[in-house]
Design an enzyme around this catalytic site. Structure first.
Site, PDB file in Angstrom:
ATOM      1  N   GLY A 360       0.828  -1.033   0.105  1.00 43.01           N
ATOM      2  CA  GLY A 360       0.107  -0.026  -0.077  1.00 43.01           C
ATOM      3  C   GLY A 360       0.668   1.327   0.131  1.00 43.01           C
ATOM      4  O   GLY A 360       0.742   1.958  -0.942  1.00 43.01           O
ATOM      5  N   GLU A 363       6.253   3.564   4.952  1.00 45.28           N
ATOM      6  CA  GLU A 363       7.147   4.963   5.408  1.00 45.28           C
ATOM      7  C   GLU A 363       8.721   5.741   5.976  1.00 45.28           C
ATOM      8  O   GLU A 363       8.828   6.341   6.483  1.00 45.28           O
ATOM      9  CB  GLU A 363       6.934   4.838   7.109  1.00 45.28           C
ATOM     10  CG  GLU A 363       7.056   3.739   7.977  1.00 45.28           C
ATOM     11  CD  GLU A 363       6.541   2.090   7.791  1.00 45.28           C
ATOM     12  OE1 GLU A 363       6.215   1.809   6.618  1.00 45.28           O
ATOM     13  OE2 GLU A 363       7.457   1.570   8.710  1.00 45.28           O
ATOM     14  N   HIS A 396      -1.913   6.382   8.298  1.00 47.94           N
ATOM     15  CA  HIS A 396      -1.113   5.154   8.575  1.00 47.94           C
ATOM     16  C   HIS A 396       0.502   5.258   8.669  1.00 47.94           C
ATOM     17  O   HIS A 396       0.957   5.224   9.788  1.00 47.94           O
ATOM     18  CB  HIS A 396      -1.343   3.876   7.737  1.00 47.94           C
ATOM     19  CG  HIS A 396      -0.636   3.006   8.170  1.00 47.94           C
ATOM     20  ND1 HIS A 396      -1.187   2.165   9.237  1.00 47.94           N
ATOM     21  CD2 HIS A 396       0.492   2.211   8.368  1.00 47.94           C
ATOM     22  CE1 HIS A 396      -0.563   1.207   9.364  1.00 47.94           C
ATOM     23  NE2 HIS A 396       0.924   1.274   8.388  1.00 47.94           N
ATOM     24  N   GLU A 397       0.874   6.271   7.517  1.00 41.63           N
ATOM     25  CA  GLU A 397       2.104   6.101   7.005  1.00 41.63           C
ATOM     26  C   GLU A 397       2.624   7.247   8.216  1.00 41.63           C
ATOM     27  O   GLU A 397       3.936   7.519   8.469  1.00 41.63           O
ATOM     28  CB  GLU A 397       2.963   6.334   5.412  1.00 41.63           C
ATOM     29  CG  GLU A 397       2.327   5.731   4.326  1.00 41.63           C
ATOM     30  CD  GLU A 397       2.798   3.873   5.820  1.00 41.63           C
ATOM     31  OE1 GLU A 397       3.180   3.793   5.959  1.00 41.63           O
ATOM     32  OE2 GLU A 397       1.774   3.176   4.332  1.00 41.63           O
ATOM     33  N   GLU A 419       3.513  -2.561  13.348  1.00 38.31           N
ATOM     34  CA  GLU A 419       2.360  -1.787  12.359  1.00 38.31           C
ATOM     35  C   GLU A 419       0.825  -2.517  12.982  1.00 38.31           C
ATOM     36  O   GLU A 419       0.053  -1.282  12.544  1.00 38.31           O
ATOM     37  CB  GLU A 419       2.354  -3.515  11.365  1.00 38.31           C
ATOM     38  CG  GLU A 419       3.274  -3.524  10.977  1.00 38.31           C
ATOM     39  CD  GLU A 419       2.723  -2.035   9.428  1.00 38.31           C
ATOM     40  OE1 GLU A 419       1.996  -1.386  10.231  1.00 38.31           O
ATOM     41  OE2 GLU A 419       4.550  -1.278   9.143  1.00 38.31           O
TER      42      GLU A 419
HETATM   43  N1  PHE Z   1       5.629  -0.506   6.408  1.00 39.53           N
HETATM   44  C1  PHE Z   1       3.924  -0.528   5.518  1.00 39.53           C
HETATM   45  C2  PHE Z   1       3.073  -0.794   6.155  1.00 39.53           C
HETATM   46  O1  PHE Z   1       2.290  -0.608   6.890  1.00 39.53           O
HETATM   47  C3  PHE Z   1       4.076  -1.665   4.587  1.00 39.53           C
HETATM   48  C4  PHE Z   1       5.787  -2.253   3.869  1.00 39.53           C
HETATM   49  C5  PHE Z   1       6.057  -3.560   4.173  1.00 39.53           C
HETATM   50  C6  PHE Z   1       5.393  -1.212   2.015  1.00 39.53           C
HETATM   51  C7  PHE Z   1       6.645  -3.925   3.068  1.00 39.53           C
HETATM   52  C8  PHE Z   1       6.504  -1.870   1.434  1.00 39.53           C
HETATM   53  C9  PHE Z   1       7.060  -3.132   2.230  1.00 39.53           C
HETATM   54  O2  PHE Z   1       2.375   1.084   5.748  1.00 39.53           O
HETATM   55 ZN    ZN Z   2       2.550  -0.040   8.599  1.00 44.53          ZN
END
Ligand code: PHE
Ligand code: ZN
Length: 969
Positions: A360, A363, A396-397, A419
């Site tokens: 998605g 961050e 979220h980010e 997460e």
């Molecule tokens: N860490 C990101 C999120 O939760 C998700 C993600 C994981 C994106 C691995 C790319 C690769 O916002």
């Molecule tokens: Zn995340």
């Protein structure tokens, strides 16, 4: 396709194998070690071999993620030849290695600072890195420095210290996936030069090309595909000087983390920019974007007066779709200040929308990279759900800046630390921006449909997994949304204030470091002076617990007793917060307001003094991620009907209605329909339709919707997708026919309101109006048995389509039309063509066009989907496009699970191609096949056959191998 060889020195001596040269898609030849494969997850290999030193004997808390050449922080299981699986033993495939949580070892040397120089040329990018190395003061004994590097992607050109090339075999060594620097002295500055080919990187991990831009993705283990580095989150370094150089005309924008410190023109039409990030960070938060981009700008002033420059970037033709993301960002920044006292810490915050992206969004510190689907939105192209997703993911980010970046994970097993917590925060944010009650219903629907399903399959794992082969496989519903439910339970148990105190202490203790889930729990416990040791079992227990209830009322004493009994995969009972309210049977009044019961024993009875018999409303607000069921096995429909009408808790009122619908659907399926149940259903529906006790259109809409097929599936031990689909459809029709006039009238009434609402807006009320009206449309269009009915349904949907005020209504109409046959065929074909033409090639709308067809309820949908894979707009290389057709098709249960097995075969064959391109996307798609034990023998065997074919495939990515072998275990 070549995947990482993950043997480490600790296990190499136990492996049987030989080095073979492989040619990679990018033309780089590298060494892979072949060896016999362990029987992937048989219980014998799950145990740590006795010869691997036991470093951490604690039976709890760290988490997981996927992605293979896992951190050096872990010793890996090895296997002796007797443990070999002969079926795979002949294969020349690189052997996947399982990494265990309890094997964590700190690094003897740390990179404390890094400078990088990217020289980007067409077809070749040269990356020069300077690593400043210091001994880790908390580790005794020194030793070699081990750097991760994926030689299938990076080609080493030189390695030197103080300008002196190192001698291979003497001063350094190369092994599969790593470089070993022999005992570096404190203060060593190691320089490496590598070449990479982003243009050929189809895995979308590391540096790759998407449309007119180069962009990076490093979580979880992508940085090793850019340079040699200790690519694990417990190595925090200052990325002091990141210099990006490229052609100025083709790539005018050069972005990285932190602050811009220098930029300028160079010879031959080239230019450069240098970035510096003052906050030490792990490599997974590194980012670079180089491209021909448009952007919008704004500023935000924090409460303490810091002015932050905000930028949102995309391909030039989409800049007019960036405003909602920018507004959402500002709302997120304000919310985190108000709710948690957390301010942004840099002068710059940039977001880039990228079309080809595996997940998605990401961050990265000060430079978030987003899948276009979660940034771009305007009234013509985005539905209400899209707008909500953009707001939620932007939030979220942004929230990760504190929960993830300022305090990060020590190792990937702790993934839910960042997460679960950040999902909880984004859920609260979205609820506060719109409606908390609606958001809760949506989130619970998601937990039940997706996470419960995962828990009941071969990939079931605790929110903090114990082992992984590929960390990328552990970005799961369990880690994310069950993880968020666990955080929500802290909030429920400690109260909002207590939770905030815990958060404050967590940041006070751990800012600037990488920590574990245990550290989070301890901060919550210490800040509130409570013992959470029993609660910690949520981190190590896989599966969905059940809570059974029974109750009794003693009229002579006025005591109502509620008995709760829990069952889970934990040896010891869990600490489960069960929110309960009691409603007086006579008056319908709430006589005991919501109370949190601490269920801590296997079986516990709670007593209440009441004045007359009551109906309990249990697990209000879904206070724990469990399955609640009556001890007797039979639901008390009368009580449900009562709660559906009277419960003062909006969530449980909705829930009671859902459970009544569920009863009725299963009765229909079993051919044992009870008039009484149906009457309860009709009563509940009618009352809801009239809008009694409802103040919110969205809640009304959700209360009129039947449970999803996925949710219903989780109620069956052996899932019968066709029967579920039929029975749910039958009950829907019964309701639609019984209330056709009322529904029609409601539709008209709402149409008037929608019109009066004027220009499309995405506030909670307008969204609710559209949602409710579209539910009415869905019921009305389900009446289509006779030619006359087909004609009427098609006309209604066509009118809805033509008068649509935006994408939400358009999609609602198109979904109804896409499933029409007979007299509806013409309208269907017209609408699909019109929708495609109107999309005018805009990807996110074309994705919707693919999806709506993949979900259609038509007998020949598989053939249609197969044909669509040949459409000129279809490609496996852009994950959004691939998912919009193929992954969405697997959610069309009756079609995918067609008894012929053709649906499975289609996916199996496609996976062969996809796995060569993008293992992360292929392993996710393969998850659709892994729950074969949950289906009847015939379907199960057909699914299993596809899995077996895949498992025998050579080569196979470790991502796909892990999923497939766990499924067959
Ligand atoms: N860490 C990101 C999120 O939760 C998700 C993600 C994981 C994106 C691995 C790319 C690769 O916002
Ligand atoms: Zn995340």
């Amino acid at each position: 396709m070549m995947r990482k060889a993950m043997l480490r020195s600790t296990v190499a001596s136990f492996t049987v194998g030989k080095a073979i040269a492989r040619k990679h898609h990018n033309g780089v030849t590298s060494l892979a070690t072949s060896r016999r494969m362990p029987p992937a997850f048989s219980s014998s290999t799950k145990r740590r071999p006795a010869f691997v030193p036991l470093l951490n004997n604690k039976n709890h808390a760290w988490l997981l993620t996927r992605g293979g050449a896992a951190a050096e922080s872990f010793s890996t299981t090895s296997t002796t030849s007797t443990a070999l699986n002969s079926a795979v033993a002949e294969s020349e495939t690189t052997a996947p290695v399982e990494v265990f949580r309890t094997d964590y070892k700190p690094l003897p040397h740390l990179v404390t600072k890094i400078n990088m120089d990217f020289v980007i040329e067409n077809g070749k990018t040269t990356v020069t890195s300077e690593l400043f190395i210091e001994p880790n003061s908390s580790v005794e004994g020194g030793g070699d420095l081990v750097l991760d590097g994926d030689e299938s992607c990076v080609k080493l050109m030189s390695v030197s210290i103080d300008g002196k090339e190192l001698e291979k075999g003497k001063e350094y060594d190369l092994e599969p996936q790593k470089m070993i620097i022999k005992s570096p002295a404190p203060g060593t500055v190691l320089k490496t030069v590598v070449e990479i080919v982003p243009e050929e990187n189809t895995q979308l991990s590391g540096l790759y090309k998407s449309g007119p831009m180069y962009c990076s993705q490093c979580e979880a283990m992508g940085f090793r595909r850019i340079t040699y580095y200790p690519d694990r989150p417990d190595n925090m370094a200052v990325f002091e000087n990141i210099r990006l150089e490229a052609d100025e005309k083709d790539y005018p924008v050069l972005l990285s983390n932190g602050n811009l410190v220098d930029s300028g023109k160079l010879e031959n039409g080239r230019h450069f920019a240098s970035w510096s990030d003052p906050f030490p960070k792990p490599s997974y938060l590194f980012a670079a974007v180089v491209g021909n981009l448009g952007y919008i700008e704004d500023t935000y002033t924090t409460t303490s007066g810091r002015e932050v420059k905000l930028g949102v970037y995309s391909e030039k033709e989409n800049v007019d779709k960036l405003h909602y993301a920018m507004d959402s960002l500002k709302r997120s920044m304000k919310w985190d200040e108000d709710k948690f006292g957390l301010e942004y810490d840099l002068d710059l915050y940039n977001i880039v929308a990228v079309e080809s992206f595996n997940m998605g969004a990401m961050e990265n510190k000060g430079l978030n990279v987003f899948n276009t689907a979660y940034v771009l939105a305007d009234k013509d192209t985005a539905s209400d759900a899209d707008f909500e997703r953009v707001e939620g993911v932007i939030g979220h980010e942004y929230f990760h800046n504190w929960t993830g970046n300022r305090v990060t994970c020590r190792d990937w097993f702790q993934l839910t630390l960042k997460e679960g917590l950040t999902v909880f925060r984004d859920q609260e944010f979205s609820g506060d921006m719109n409606s908390n009650a609606v958001k809760r219903i949506e989130d619970v629907r998601m937990v039940r449909a997706r996470q419960f399903a995962e828990d009941a399959g071969p990939m079931a794992h605790p929110i903090r997994p114990e082992s992984y082969i590929s960390m990328d496989n552990f970005y799961t519903a369990t880690v994310y949304v069950k993880g968020a439910e666990v955080i929500r339970m802290y909030n429920t148990l400690l109260g909002t204030e207590g939770f905030r105190k815990g958060m404050d202490l967590y940041f006070e203790r751990h800012d600037g470091t990488g920590v574990t889930c245990d550290d989070f729990l301890q901060a919550m416990a210490d800040a509130n002076d409570v013992d959470l040791s029993q609660f910690s079992l949520w981190y190590s227990t896989p599966g969905t617990p059940t809570v059974k209830y029974s109750s009794a009322y003693d009229a002579s004493t006025g005591v109502f007793s509620l008995t709760l009994e829990q069952e889970s995969k934990s040896d010891k009972p869990l600490h489960i917060p069960v929110s309960v309210g009691l409603m007086d049977k006579e008056s319908g009044e709430e006589v005991v307001p919501t109370t949190v019961l601490d269920l801590k024993e296997s079986k516990q009875t709670f007593e209440f003094n009441v004045k007359g018999d009551v109906v309990p409303s249990i697990l209000r607000d879904f206070s724990a991620p469990v399955k609640l069921m009556p001890d007797s096995g039979a639901v008390d429909e009368e009580a449900l009907a009562f709660l559906a009408a009277e419960d003062t808790d909006g969530f449980n009122r909705w829930e009671a209605g859902q459970r009544l619908y569920t009863s009725s659907i299963f009765q229909n399926m079993n051919g044992k329909e009870s008039e009484k149940t149906l009457q309860y259903v009709f009563d509940a529906f009618e009352r809801t339709l009239k809008g009694e006790k409802l103040d919110d259109y969205s809640i009304q809409a959700y209360a009129l919707l039947l449970p999803t097929e996925a949710t219903l599936s989780e109620e069956m031990e052996i899932i019968d997708p066709t029967a579920i689909h039929k029975a749910r459809g039958a009950v829907k029709q019964k309701i639609a026919r019984k209330f056709q006039n009322e529904i029609s009238a409601k539709y008209e009434e709402l149409s008037g309101l929608v019109e009066a609402d004027g220009e499309l807006s995405v506030d909670a009320k307008s969204i609710g109006l559209r949602r409710l009206r579209n539910v009415m449309l869905e019921y009305l269009c389900s009446i289509k048995e006779t030619p006359e009915e087909q004609k009427a349904a098609a006309e209604l949907a066509k009118k809805h389509f033509e008068n649509a005020s935006g994408m939400t209504d358009k999609m609602a109409a198109l979904s109804a039309l896409a499933s029409m046959e007979g007299k509806g065929t013409e309208a269907r074909d017209w609408a699909l063509q019109k929708f495609y033409d109107d999309a005018d090639g805009y990807s996110l709308v074309v994705d919707k066009w693919f999806s709506v067809q993949a979900l259609a309820n038509l007998p020949d949908v598989l053939d249609r989907v197969k044909k669509l894979t040949k459409h000129p707009d279809f490609t496996l290389e852009v994950p959004n496009r691939c998912r919009s057709l193929v992954s969405v098709f697997t959610m069309n249960a009756p079609a995918f699970h067609n008894p012929s097995g053709e649906g499975y075969k289609f996916i199996g064959e496609l996976l062969v191609e996809l796995d060569k391109l993008n293992p992360q996307v292929s392993s996710r798609l393969a998850s659709s096949l892994i729950r074969w034990r949950r289906y009847d023998e015939k379907l199960g065997a057909l699914m299993k056959a596809e899995l077996e074919k895949l498992k025998a495939m050579k080569p196979i990515s470790e991502d796909l191998y892990e999923i497939v072998s766990k499924a067959l275990d």
